[in-house]
Structure formats: C-alpha cells, structure tokens
Design an enzyme around this catalytic site. Structure first.
Site, mmCIF file in Angstrom:
data_model
loop_
_atom_site.group_PDB
_atom_site.id
_atom_site.type_symbol
_atom_site.label_atom_id
_atom_site.label_comp_id
_atom_site.label_asym_id
_atom_site.label_seq_id
_atom_site.Cartn_x
_atom_site.Cartn_y
_atom_site.Cartn_z
ATOM 1 N N LYS A 1 5.779 7.818 0.391
ATOM 2 C CA LYS A 1 5.809 8.995 1.269
ATOM 3 C C LYS A 1 7.173 9.648 1.185
ATOM 4 O O LYS A 1 8.197 8.973 1.355
ATOM 5 C CB LYS A 1 5.536 8.549 2.705
ATOM 6 N N LEU B 1 9.098 -3.037 3.523
ATOM 7 C CA LEU B 1 9.411 -3.597 2.208
ATOM 8 C C LEU B 1 10.790 -4.238 2.195
ATOM 9 O O LEU B 1 10.986 -5.295 1.599
ATOM 10 C CB LEU B 1 9.351 -2.496 1.147
ATOM 11 N N ASP C 1 6.770 3.889 3.147
ATOM 12 C CA ASP C 1 7.010 5.015 4.065
ATOM 13 C C ASP C 1 8.507 5.012 4.381
ATOM 14 O O ASP C 1 9.310 5.455 3.568
ATOM 15 C CB ASP C 1 6.116 4.834 5.298
ATOM 16 N N ASP D 1 0.824 -1.209 0.000
ATOM 17 C CA ASP D 1 0.000 0.000 0.000
ATOM 18 C C ASP D 1 0.859 1.260 0.000
ATOM 19 O O ASP D 1 0.686 2.155 -0.815
ATOM 20 C CB ASP D 1 -0.988 0.007 1.194
ATOM 21 N N GLY E 1 10.261 2.392 4.453
ATOM 22 C CA GLY E 1 10.815 1.309 3.636
ATOM 23 C C GLY E 1 11.250 0.099 4.452
ATOM 24 O O GLY E 1 11.653 -0.913 3.892
HETATM 25 P P1 5GP Z 1 7.310 1.474 6.460
HETATM 26 O O1 5GP Z 1 7.882 0.200 6.979
HETATM 27 O O2 5GP Z 1 7.628 1.750 5.016
HETATM 28 O O3 5GP Z 1 7.658 2.642 7.342
HETATM 29 O O4 5GP Z 1 5.768 1.377 6.631
HETATM 30 C C1 5GP Z 1 5.035 0.550 5.835
HETATM 31 C C2 5GP Z 1 3.703 0.225 6.434
HETATM 32 O O5 5GP Z 1 3.298 1.170 7.433
HETATM 33 C C3 5GP Z 1 2.656 0.305 5.357
HETATM 34 O O6 5GP Z 1 2.507 -0.944 4.741
HETATM 35 C C4 5GP Z 1 1.426 0.741 6.110
HETATM 36 O O7 5GP Z 1 0.769 -0.393 6.598
HETATM 37 C C5 5GP Z 1 1.952 1.541 7.272
HETATM 38 N N1 5GP Z 1 1.906 2.992 7.015
HETATM 39 C C6 5GP Z 1 2.918 3.843 6.753
HETATM 40 N N2 5GP Z 1 2.481 5.096 6.560
HETATM 41 C C7 5GP Z 1 1.148 5.036 6.704
HETATM 42 C C8 5GP Z 1 0.099 6.020 6.605
HETATM 43 O O8 5GP Z 1 0.287 7.214 6.326
HETATM 44 N N3 5GP Z 1 -1.159 5.542 6.796
HETATM 45 C C9 5GP Z 1 -1.445 4.253 7.093
HETATM 46 N N4 5GP Z 1 -2.719 3.931 7.271
HETATM 47 N N5 5GP Z 1 -0.486 3.310 7.190
HETATM 48 C C10 5GP Z 1 0.781 3.705 6.991
#
Ligand code: 5GP
Length: 181
Positions: A138, A115, A110, A107, A112
């Site tokens: 983001k 992922l 952010d 989805d 990363g």
């Molecule tokens: P990362 O590991 O890249 O920081 O975060 C990834 C996960 O965090 C995404 O798959 C999502 O589930 C959640 N996430 C990050 N930013 C947002 C946001 O702005 N809104 C929501 N609802 N989930 C987010």
C-alpha cells in the site's frame, strides 16, 4: 424471508470495485514463483505464511515454486475487526528457523509495523537468510522502512478485501482484490 447482515455483506460483493482481477493475480503469482525459484536455486526454502490473510496467496505461490520448500505459518493480528491498525501486533508461533533460508509471505505491506515485528522476532532465531514477500504494497506516507524483496502489486491507500484478505472475517473467499471504500 429476512437476510442477516453477514449475508447482506456477501451479496454486495458484485457492487464493489475490482482493483486486481484474479487473472492478473494468477499471472503475477506465476512471475513471483519463477523469480523466487531462480533466487533460491540449489537451496531449500522455508516459507512462513502470515495467518490469516496470506493463506490463499501462499497456497498459490508455493505451487509456482519449483525448488524444494517447507511451509509453515505464524499468526499475527493487529486489526481486531477495524479498518485502521491498532498499532499493536500479537504474534503466535512455535517455529524453529535457525540456519534456514526463510521467506515470510504476507498479504499486504501497509504501514509495515506487522512485518517489522515479524522480521525482528524471526531474526532472533538466526536463520541463514530472511526475506519478505508481500502480495500488495500500500502506497502510503511514513511506512516503516523495511526491505520487502518481493512485491506483487503496488496499490493506492484503499481498504481492500478478497484473495484471503478480510473485513471482520468476511470476503476472504472472493478470488480477486476488491475495494471496500
Ligand atoms: P501493517 O502492520 O503493515 O500496517 O498492516 C499489516 C496487516 O494489516 C496486514 O497483514 C493485513 O492483515 C492488515 N491490513 C492492512 N491493510 C489492509 C487492507 O487494506 N485490507 C485488509 N483486509 N487488511 C489490511
């Protein structure tokens, strides 16, 4: 009659800023589907949706892809009902992707961290190819440096919900991307 807090949350959706409309999402998902179909022409693509947030995006994307596909899911969690990442990623799946062309569908990219964790985990299965697609990217400093081949939209650093994305399991059903902050 009293309203409980979850009903109040649902009712306040119209007051939230629409960041990306559902028609803009539809248009971009169509383009992504075309691009992916061209890139994987003549091959069978294994799409791995990251639950829970990517379920709506994957469902729409797969219907815009016109090559043979297999669809599966893994579960990743890192937020635990918070608006900021805990930094801990938990993965659940029983996938076998060896020698497959694999596209992970997420989805939002952010920090990363999620992922990166997923890609490293799936890489161990020795897929023929492994790429990632995220609906949203983001724009924040200090992202984990991973290549995400397909990105729907670059967005500013705001907490977003809708189109599968939640806050504490609310708002997934709304058809556009809205800002909660
Ligand atoms: P990362 O590991 O890249 O920081 O975060 C990834 C996960 O965090 C995404 O798959 C999502 O589930 C959640 N996430 C990050 N930013 C947002 C946001 O702005 N809104 C929501 N609802 N989930 C987010």
């Amino acid at each position: 009659m009293s309203t409980d807090s979850s009903t109040e949350k649902q009712m306040d959706i119209p007051t939230k800023e629409v960041l990306i409309s559902s028609s803009d999402i539809n248009q971009r998902v169509q383009q992504l589907g075309r691009e992916i179909s061209e890139d994987y022409q003549g091959r069978e693509l294994h799409l791995v949706g990251v639950l829970n947030g990517a379920f709506v995006f994957l469902a729409d994307l797969v219907r815009q892809i016109d090559i043979p596909c297999q669809i599966c899911f893994l579960q990743a969690s890192s937020y635990k009902n918070q608006k900021v990442s805990t930094g801990e990623v938990t993965l659940m799946h029983n996938l076998d992707l060896s020698r497959k062309d694999v596209l992970v569908v997420e989805d939002i990219f952010d920090t990363g961290l999620t992922l990166k964790y997923i890609m490293e985990d799936l890489e161990q299965q020795k897929p023929k190819s492994l790429e990632a697609c995220a609906l949203l990217n983001k724009q924040i400093p200090d992202k984990v440096p991973i290549a995400v081949k397909y990105i729907g939209f670059n967005i500013e650093d705001r907490f977003v919900v809708g189109y599968g994305l939640d806050f504490a399991e609310h708002y997934r059903e709304i058809p556009h991307i809205a800002c909660l902050d």
